[in-house]
Enzyme design. Sequence first.
Site, short mmCIF file in Angstrom:
data_model
loop_
_atom_site.label_atom_id
_atom_site.label_comp_id
_atom_site.label_asym_id
_atom_site.label_seq_id
_atom_site.Cartn_x
_atom_site.Cartn_y
_atom_site.Cartn_z
N ALA A 211 0.84 -1.20 0.00
CA ALA A 211 0.00 0.00 0.00
C ALA A 211 0.88 1.24 0.00
CB ALA A 211 -0.91 -0.01 1.23
N ASN A 212 0.27 2.41 0.11
CA ASN A 212 1.03 3.65 0.27
C ASN A 212 0.27 4.57 1.22
OD1 ASN A 212 -0.77 5.50 -1.32
ND2 ASN A 212 -0.29 3.98 -2.91
N ARG A 213 0.84 5.74 1.48
CA ARG A 213 0.32 6.61 2.55
C ARG A 213 -0.81 7.54 2.13
NH1 ARG A 213 3.91 5.84 6.58
NH2 ARG A 213 6.05 5.38 5.96
#
Length: 401
Positions: A211-213
Amino acid sequence: MILQGKRILLIISGGIAAYKSLDLIRRLRERGASVRPVMTAGAQAFVTPLAVGALAADKVFTELFSREDEQDVGHIRLARDCDLILIAPATADLMAKMANGHADDLASTILLATDRPVLIAPAMNPKMWTHPATRRNHATLFSDGIHFVGPASGEMAESGEKGEGRMAEPLDIVAAVEALLDTGDKPLAGKKAIVTSGPTHEPIDPVRYIANRSSGKQGHAIATELARLGAAVTLVSGPVTIPDPKGVKTIHVERAEEMRDAVLANLPADIAVMVAAVADWRVASAAGNKIKKQPGEAPPPLILAENPDILKTIGHHAKRPKLVVGFAAETQNVAENGRSKLERKGADYIIANDVSPETGIMGGDRNRVKIIGKAGDEDWPDMDKQAVAEKIARLIASHFA
Ligand code: C5P
Protein backbone atom coordinates in the site's frame (compact mmCIF):
# COMPACT_ATOMS: atom_id res chain seq x y z
CA MET A 1 -20.04 37.89 -8.50
CA ILE A 2 -21.12 35.77 -5.55
CA LEU A 3 -20.51 38.55 -3.01
CA GLN A 4 -22.40 41.30 -4.83
CA GLY A 5 -24.85 42.86 -2.37
CA LYS A 6 -23.95 40.42 0.44
CA ARG A 7 -23.78 41.81 3.99
CA ILE A 8 -20.91 40.56 6.09
CA LEU A 9 -20.53 41.22 9.78
CA LEU A 10 -16.79 41.13 10.40
CA ILE A 11 -15.67 40.53 13.97
CA ILE A 12 -12.04 41.44 14.55
CA SER A 13 -10.53 40.06 17.74
CA GLY A 14 -7.21 40.85 19.34
CA GLY A 15 -4.24 39.44 17.50
CA ILE A 16 -1.43 40.84 15.41
CA ALA A 17 -3.14 39.34 12.34
CA ALA A 18 -5.76 42.09 12.78
CA TYR A 19 -3.62 44.20 10.45
CA LYS A 20 -4.54 41.77 7.65
CA SER A 21 -8.22 42.38 8.34
CA LEU A 22 -7.80 45.82 6.81
CA ASP A 23 -6.83 44.21 3.52
CA LEU A 24 -9.59 41.65 3.96
CA ILE A 25 -12.19 44.44 4.22
CA ARG A 26 -10.95 45.90 0.95
CA ARG A 27 -11.05 42.52 -0.81
CA LEU A 28 -14.59 41.83 0.34
CA ARG A 29 -15.80 45.28 -0.68
CA GLU A 30 -14.05 45.01 -4.06
CA ARG A 31 -16.29 42.02 -4.71
CA GLY A 32 -19.44 43.98 -3.93
CA ALA A 33 -20.00 42.95 -0.30
CA SER A 34 -20.75 45.41 2.46
CA VAL A 35 -18.73 44.97 5.65
CA ARG A 36 -20.02 45.99 9.07
CA PRO A 37 -17.16 45.78 11.57
CA VAL A 38 -17.27 44.77 15.23
CA MET A 39 -14.04 45.02 17.20
CA THR A 40 -13.19 43.49 20.56
CA ALA A 41 -11.23 45.49 23.09
CA GLY A 42 -8.17 43.40 22.21
CA ALA A 43 -8.52 44.17 18.51
CA GLN A 44 -8.37 47.90 19.22
CA ALA A 45 -4.91 47.39 20.72
CA PHE A 46 -3.69 46.27 17.29
CA VAL A 47 -5.64 48.38 14.76
CA THR A 48 -7.73 51.46 15.31
CA PRO A 49 -11.50 51.66 14.80
CA LEU A 50 -10.76 54.73 12.68
CA ALA A 51 -8.78 52.70 10.12
CA VAL A 52 -11.29 49.85 10.15
CA GLY A 53 -14.26 52.19 9.80
CA ALA A 54 -12.61 54.13 6.98
CA LEU A 55 -11.97 50.98 4.93
CA ALA A 56 -15.39 49.52 5.68
CA ALA A 57 -17.14 52.86 5.12
CA ASP A 58 -19.38 51.97 8.05
CA LYS A 59 -19.64 52.58 11.75
CA VAL A 60 -17.47 50.32 13.90
CA PHE A 61 -19.27 48.65 16.80
CA THR A 62 -17.26 48.03 19.94
CA GLU A 63 -19.51 48.27 23.02
CA LEU A 64 -22.20 45.95 24.33
CA PHE A 65 -23.63 48.52 26.74
CA SER A 66 -23.67 51.52 24.47
CA ARG A 67 -26.98 53.31 24.80
CA GLU A 68 -26.50 55.01 21.47
CA ASP A 69 -25.69 51.82 19.54
CA GLU A 70 -28.42 49.83 21.20
CA GLN A 71 -31.05 52.43 20.22
CA ASP A 72 -29.56 52.69 16.78
CA VAL A 73 -28.97 49.07 15.74
CA GLY A 74 -28.80 46.82 18.80
CA HIS A 75 -26.77 43.68 19.27
CA ILE A 76 -29.60 41.38 18.20
CA ARG A 77 -29.96 43.20 14.91
CA LEU A 78 -26.19 43.11 14.43
CA ALA A 79 -26.38 39.35 14.95
CA ARG A 80 -29.18 38.85 12.42
CA ASP A 81 -28.97 41.62 9.81
CA CYS A 82 -26.26 40.00 7.75
CA ASP A 83 -25.71 37.07 5.40
CA LEU A 84 -22.65 35.77 7.22
CA ILE A 85 -20.60 36.47 10.31
CA LEU A 86 -16.88 36.32 9.68
CA ILE A 87 -14.37 36.35 12.54
CA ALA A 88 -10.89 37.31 11.35
CA PRO A 89 -8.68 37.00 13.23
CA ALA A 90 -10.29 34.68 15.77
CA THR A 91 -8.18 34.36 18.90
CA ALA A 92 -7.95 31.24 21.06
CA ASP A 93 -9.85 33.19 23.71
CA LEU A 94 -12.75 34.08 21.45
CA MET A 95 -12.95 30.45 20.27
CA ALA A 96 -13.06 29.34 23.92
CA LYS A 97 -15.85 31.80 24.67
CA MET A 98 -17.87 30.67 21.67
CA ALA A 99 -17.40 27.00 22.47
CA ASN A 100 -18.72 27.62 25.99
CA GLY A 101 -21.50 30.03 25.14
CA HIS A 102 -20.13 33.10 26.92
CA ALA A 103 -21.69 36.48 26.22
CA ASP A 104 -19.72 39.08 28.14
CA ASP A 105 -18.87 41.55 25.40
CA LEU A 106 -20.40 42.66 22.11
CA ALA A 107 -18.63 40.08 19.90
CA SER A 108 -19.43 37.04 22.05
CA THR A 109 -23.02 38.21 22.59
CA ILE A 110 -23.58 38.58 18.85
CA LEU A 111 -22.12 35.12 18.29
CA LEU A 112 -24.48 33.60 20.83
CA ALA A 113 -27.49 35.46 19.44
CA THR A 114 -26.98 34.82 15.76
CA ASP A 115 -28.80 32.42 13.48
CA ARG A 116 -26.55 33.23 10.51
CA PRO A 117 -23.66 31.07 9.22
CA VAL A 118 -20.40 31.78 11.04
CA LEU A 119 -16.97 31.44 9.45
CA ILE A 120 -13.88 31.81 11.58
CA ALA A 121 -10.26 32.42 10.62
CA PRO A 122 -8.22 31.46 13.68
CA ALA A 123 -4.88 33.13 14.32
CA MET A 124 -2.67 32.27 17.24
CA ASN A 125 0.67 30.95 18.32
CA PRO A 126 1.18 27.33 17.12
CA LYS A 127 1.41 26.07 20.72
CA MET A 128 -1.94 27.68 21.49
CA TRP A 129 -3.49 26.16 18.36
CA THR A 130 -2.32 22.66 19.24
CA HIS A 131 -3.09 22.97 22.98
CA PRO A 132 -5.60 20.31 24.08
CA ALA A 133 -8.01 23.05 25.26
CA THR A 134 -8.04 24.69 21.82
CA ARG A 135 -8.36 21.26 20.18
CA ARG A 136 -11.47 20.61 22.32
CA ASN A 137 -12.94 24.02 21.52
CA HIS A 138 -12.25 23.54 17.82
CA ALA A 139 -14.01 20.16 17.85
CA THR A 140 -16.98 21.64 19.74
CA LEU A 141 -17.33 24.57 17.36
CA PHE A 142 -16.97 22.26 14.38
CA SER A 143 -19.81 20.07 15.62
CA ASP A 144 -21.86 23.21 16.34
CA GLY A 145 -21.69 23.85 12.59
CA ILE A 146 -19.15 26.68 12.70
CA HIS A 147 -17.06 26.91 9.52
CA PHE A 148 -13.29 27.33 9.57
CA VAL A 149 -10.75 28.72 7.15
CA GLY A 150 -7.12 28.09 8.06
CA PRO A 151 -5.03 28.58 10.04
CA ALA A 152 -2.11 28.33 7.66
CA SER A 153 1.32 27.19 8.66
CA GLY A 154 4.34 29.40 8.44
CA GLU A 155 6.29 31.87 10.45
CA MET A 156 4.55 33.82 13.23
CA ALA A 157 4.68 37.60 12.85
CA GLU A 158 5.69 38.33 16.43
CA SER A 159 7.87 35.44 17.59
CA GLY A 160 9.26 34.04 14.34
CA GLU A 161 8.11 30.61 15.57
CA LYS A 162 7.05 28.20 12.85
CA GLY A 163 3.97 26.02 12.78
CA GLU A 164 0.23 26.06 12.23
CA GLY A 165 -1.51 29.15 13.56
CA ARG A 166 -1.12 31.95 11.04
CA MET A 167 -4.35 33.51 9.90
CA ALA A 168 -5.35 32.38 6.40
CA GLU A 169 -4.48 34.95 3.74
CA PRO A 170 -7.24 37.47 2.97
CA LEU A 171 -7.88 35.97 -0.48
CA ASP A 172 -8.25 32.49 0.98
CA ILE A 173 -10.72 33.91 3.48
CA VAL A 174 -12.60 35.59 0.64
CA ALA A 175 -12.73 32.26 -1.21
CA ALA A 176 -14.14 30.56 1.88
CA VAL A 177 -16.77 33.30 2.26
CA GLU A 178 -17.71 32.89 -1.40
CA ALA A 179 -17.96 29.13 -1.02
CA LEU A 180 -20.35 29.52 1.91
CA LEU A 181 -22.53 32.11 0.24
CA ASP A 182 -22.52 30.42 -3.15
CA THR A 183 -25.99 29.15 -3.89
CA GLY A 184 -27.03 29.07 -7.51
CA ASP A 185 -23.76 28.94 -9.38
CA LYS A 186 -23.61 25.51 -11.13
CA PRO A 187 -21.19 25.88 -14.05
CA LEU A 188 -20.75 22.10 -14.31
CA ALA A 189 -24.45 21.24 -14.42
CA GLY A 190 -25.04 18.47 -16.98
CA LYS A 191 -21.38 17.41 -16.96
CA LYS A 192 -20.19 13.99 -15.86
CA ALA A 193 -16.96 13.58 -13.89
CA ILE A 194 -14.94 10.57 -12.78
CA VAL A 195 -12.51 11.02 -9.89
CA THR A 196 -10.11 8.44 -8.46
CA SER A 197 -8.87 8.82 -4.90
CA GLY A 198 -6.91 7.09 -2.16
CA PRO A 199 -4.28 4.38 -2.38
CA THR A 200 -4.61 0.91 -3.86
CA HIS A 201 -3.95 -2.28 -1.95
CA GLU A 202 -2.10 -4.92 -3.93
CA PRO A 203 -2.38 -8.32 -2.23
CA ILE A 204 0.65 -10.45 -1.49
CA ASP A 205 -1.51 -13.19 -0.02
CA PRO A 206 -4.95 -13.14 1.62
CA VAL A 207 -3.69 -11.19 4.64
CA ARG A 208 -0.81 -9.05 3.39
CA TYR A 209 -0.73 -6.27 0.87
CA ILE A 210 1.40 -3.49 -0.62
CA ALA A 211 0.00 0.00 0.00
CA ASN A 212 1.03 3.65 0.27
CA ARG A 213 0.32 6.61 2.55
CA SER A 214 -2.39 8.30 0.49
CA SER A 215 -5.38 9.27 2.68
CA GLY A 216 -7.86 10.12 -0.09
CA LYS A 217 -8.45 13.58 1.43
CA GLN A 218 -7.50 15.51 -1.70
CA GLY A 219 -9.36 13.27 -4.15
CA HIS A 220 -12.50 13.14 -2.02
CA ALA A 221 -12.42 16.94 -1.65
CA ILE A 222 -12.18 17.36 -5.42
CA ALA A 223 -15.15 15.00 -5.94
CA THR A 224 -17.14 17.07 -3.42
CA GLU A 225 -16.27 20.37 -5.09
CA LEU A 226 -17.06 19.16 -8.62
CA ALA A 227 -20.44 17.98 -7.35
CA ARG A 228 -20.99 21.34 -5.66
CA LEU A 229 -20.46 23.02 -9.03
CA GLY A 230 -23.19 20.82 -10.48
CA ALA A 231 -21.30 17.88 -12.03
CA ALA A 232 -22.59 14.31 -11.71
CA VAL A 233 -19.60 12.75 -10.01
CA THR A 234 -18.51 9.11 -9.78
CA LEU A 235 -15.74 8.65 -7.25
CA VAL A 236 -13.66 5.48 -7.51
CA SER A 237 -11.98 5.18 -4.15
CA GLY A 238 -9.26 2.86 -2.95
CA PRO A 239 -9.30 1.75 0.70
CA VAL A 240 -9.51 4.88 2.89
CA THR A 241 -10.73 5.64 6.40
CA ILE A 242 -12.57 8.88 5.55
CA PRO A 243 -16.32 8.92 4.83
CA ASP A 244 -17.84 8.85 1.33
CA PRO A 245 -18.46 12.44 0.20
CA LYS A 246 -22.05 13.62 0.12
CA GLY A 247 -23.77 14.05 -3.21
CA VAL A 248 -21.33 11.79 -5.03
CA LYS A 249 -21.64 8.18 -6.27
CA THR A 250 -18.76 6.30 -4.64
CA ILE A 251 -17.43 2.96 -5.87
CA HIS A 252 -15.04 1.17 -3.52
CA VAL A 253 -12.17 -0.84 -4.95
CA GLU A 254 -8.94 -2.33 -3.60
CA ARG A 255 -6.58 -3.10 -6.45
CA ALA A 256 -5.35 -0.99 -9.39
CA GLU A 257 -6.91 -3.36 -11.90
CA GLU A 258 -10.28 -3.04 -10.16
CA MET A 259 -9.87 0.74 -10.16
CA ARG A 260 -9.16 0.75 -13.89
CA ASP A 261 -12.18 -1.46 -14.60
CA ALA A 262 -14.45 0.83 -12.56
CA VAL A 263 -13.13 3.93 -14.32
CA LEU A 264 -13.53 2.45 -17.81
CA ALA A 265 -17.01 1.17 -16.98
CA ASN A 266 -18.02 4.76 -16.23
CA LEU A 267 -16.96 6.23 -19.58
CA PRO A 268 -18.02 8.33 -21.38
CA ALA A 269 -17.47 11.32 -19.11
CA ASP A 270 -16.65 14.98 -19.65
CA ILE A 271 -14.05 15.23 -16.92
CA ALA A 272 -11.56 12.77 -15.42
CA VAL A 273 -9.49 13.72 -12.38
CA MET A 274 -7.11 10.94 -11.43
CA VAL A 275 -5.97 11.69 -7.90
CA ALA A 276 -5.48 8.15 -6.60
CA ALA A 277 -2.00 7.06 -5.65
CA VAL A 278 -2.21 3.91 -7.73
CA ALA A 279 0.47 1.34 -6.96
CA ASP A 280 2.85 1.09 -9.90
CA TRP A 281 3.34 -2.61 -9.27
CA ARG A 282 1.34 -5.52 -8.01
CA VAL A 283 2.58 -8.90 -6.87
CA ALA A 284 2.81 -10.97 -10.06
CA SER A 285 0.91 -13.89 -8.61
CA ALA A 286 -0.58 -13.29 -5.20
CA ALA A 287 -0.65 -16.45 -3.09
CA GLY A 288 -4.06 -18.04 -2.55
CA ASN A 289 -3.15 -18.97 1.03
CA LYS A 290 -1.16 -17.18 3.68
CA ILE A 291 2.55 -17.57 2.97
CA LYS A 292 4.03 -19.40 5.96
CA LYS A 293 7.37 -18.65 7.50
CA GLN A 294 9.44 -21.84 7.28
CA PRO A 295 12.18 -22.26 9.90
CA GLY A 296 15.60 -22.14 8.30
CA GLU A 297 14.29 -21.05 4.88
CA ALA A 298 15.23 -17.80 3.12
CA PRO A 299 12.46 -15.11 2.95
CA PRO A 300 10.24 -15.56 -0.13
CA PRO A 301 11.02 -13.22 -3.06
CA LEU A 302 8.33 -10.75 -4.12
CA ILE A 303 8.04 -10.84 -7.89
CA LEU A 304 6.26 -7.71 -9.11
CA ALA A 305 4.32 -7.02 -12.29
CA GLU A 306 3.45 -3.60 -13.69
CA ASN A 307 -0.02 -2.28 -12.98
CA PRO A 308 -2.14 -0.64 -15.67
CA ASP A 309 -1.66 3.14 -15.82
CA ILE A 310 -5.23 4.38 -15.50
CA LEU A 311 -4.48 8.03 -16.27
CA LYS A 312 -2.49 7.12 -19.38
CA THR A 313 -5.22 4.72 -20.52
CA ILE A 314 -7.86 7.45 -20.15
CA GLY A 315 -5.63 10.12 -21.68
CA HIS A 316 -5.27 8.10 -24.90
CA HIS A 317 -8.69 6.44 -24.93
CA ALA A 318 -11.11 6.59 -27.88
CA LYS A 319 -13.66 7.92 -25.38
CA ARG A 320 -11.19 10.36 -23.81
CA PRO A 321 -13.01 12.87 -21.59
CA LYS A 322 -12.77 16.47 -22.80
CA LEU A 323 -10.68 17.37 -19.76
CA VAL A 324 -8.20 14.95 -18.20
CA VAL A 325 -6.38 15.95 -15.03
CA GLY A 326 -3.67 13.93 -13.33
CA PHE A 327 -1.60 14.33 -10.22
CA ALA A 328 2.11 13.91 -9.78
CA ALA A 329 3.35 13.10 -6.33
CA GLU A 330 7.07 13.69 -6.44
CA THR A 331 9.90 13.94 -3.98
CA GLN A 332 12.30 15.64 -6.41
CA ASN A 333 12.32 17.64 -9.67
CA VAL A 334 8.61 18.33 -9.23
CA ALA A 335 8.19 20.66 -12.24
CA GLU A 336 10.22 18.64 -14.73
CA ASN A 337 8.65 15.33 -13.78
CA GLY A 338 5.20 16.87 -13.88
CA ARG A 339 5.67 18.32 -17.35
CA SER A 340 6.96 15.08 -18.81
CA LYS A 341 3.96 13.31 -17.25
CA LEU A 342 1.61 15.77 -18.97
CA GLU A 343 2.91 14.67 -22.37
CA ARG A 344 3.32 10.99 -21.66
CA LYS A 345 -0.07 10.49 -20.08
CA GLY A 346 -2.06 12.66 -22.46
CA ALA A 347 -3.39 14.92 -19.68
CA ASP A 348 -4.57 18.54 -19.94
CA TYR A 349 -3.25 19.37 -16.50
CA ILE A 350 -0.90 17.77 -14.04
CA ILE A 351 -1.24 18.93 -10.45
CA ALA A 352 2.22 18.36 -9.05
CA ASN A 353 3.11 18.30 -5.40
CA ASP A 354 6.17 17.57 -3.36
CA VAL A 355 5.38 14.66 -1.07
CA SER A 356 8.76 14.49 0.67
CA PRO A 357 8.07 13.41 4.27
CA GLU A 358 9.06 16.85 5.63
CA THR A 359 6.21 18.54 3.70
CA GLY A 360 3.59 16.50 5.61
CA ILE A 361 1.37 16.60 2.50
CA MET A 362 0.85 12.85 2.14
CA GLY A 363 -1.91 12.04 4.63
CA GLY A 364 -2.01 15.64 5.94
CA ASP A 365 -4.72 18.30 5.64
CA ARG A 366 -2.80 20.83 3.61
CA ASN A 367 -1.33 20.90 0.16
CA ARG A 368 0.90 23.10 -1.92
CA VAL A 369 0.62 22.43 -5.61
CA LYS A 370 2.02 23.46 -8.95
CA ILE A 371 -0.46 23.49 -11.81
CA ILE A 372 1.23 22.29 -14.98
CA GLY A 373 -0.86 22.99 -18.03
CA LYS A 374 -0.30 23.20 -21.78
CA ALA A 375 -0.09 27.00 -21.47
CA GLY A 376 2.42 27.03 -18.62
CA ASP A 377 2.96 26.50 -14.91
CA GLU A 378 1.30 28.17 -11.96
CA ASP A 379 2.31 27.87 -8.31
CA TRP A 380 -0.47 27.95 -5.77
CA PRO A 381 0.37 28.87 -2.19
CA ASP A 382 0.02 26.40 0.65
CA MET A 383 -3.66 25.96 1.56
CA ASP A 384 -5.93 23.28 2.95
CA LYS A 385 -6.93 20.43 0.66
CA GLN A 386 -10.52 21.68 0.52
CA ALA A 387 -9.32 25.05 -0.82
CA VAL A 388 -7.07 23.33 -3.36
CA ALA A 389 -10.08 21.26 -4.42
CA GLU A 390 -12.24 24.36 -4.79
CA LYS A 391 -9.68 26.05 -6.99
CA ILE A 392 -9.17 22.94 -9.11
CA ALA A 393 -12.95 22.59 -9.57
CA ARG A 394 -13.14 26.27 -10.63
CA LEU A 395 -10.23 25.76 -13.03
CA ILE A 396 -12.02 22.77 -14.55
CA ALA A 397 -15.29 24.72 -14.75
CA SER A 398 -13.52 27.52 -16.64
CA HIS A 399 -13.00 25.06 -19.52
CA PHE A 400 -16.74 24.52 -19.85
CA ALA A 401 -17.77 28.18 -19.59
O1 C5P B 1 3.32 8.10 -12.87
P1 C5P B 1 2.69 8.58 -11.60
O2 C5P B 1 2.16 7.47 -10.74
O3 C5P B 1 3.51 9.53 -10.82
O4 C5P B 1 1.43 9.41 -12.12
C1 C5P B 1 0.55 9.99 -11.23
C2 C5P B 1 -0.75 10.21 -11.91
O5 C5P B 1 -1.12 9.06 -12.68
C3 C5P B 1 -1.87 10.38 -10.92
O6 C5P B 1 -2.85 11.20 -11.52
C4 C5P B 1 -2.37 8.97 -10.72
O7 C5P B 1 -3.72 8.94 -10.29
C5 C5P B 1 -2.22 8.40 -12.10
N1 C5P B 1 -1.92 6.97 -12.14
C6 C5P B 1 -2.86 6.11 -12.61
N2 C5P B 1 -2.57 4.78 -12.71
C7 C5P B 1 -1.37 4.32 -12.33
C8 C5P B 1 -0.40 5.20 -11.84
C9 C5P B 1 -0.72 6.52 -11.75
O8 C5P B 1 -3.97 6.54 -12.93
N3 C5P B 1 -1.11 3.03 -12.42
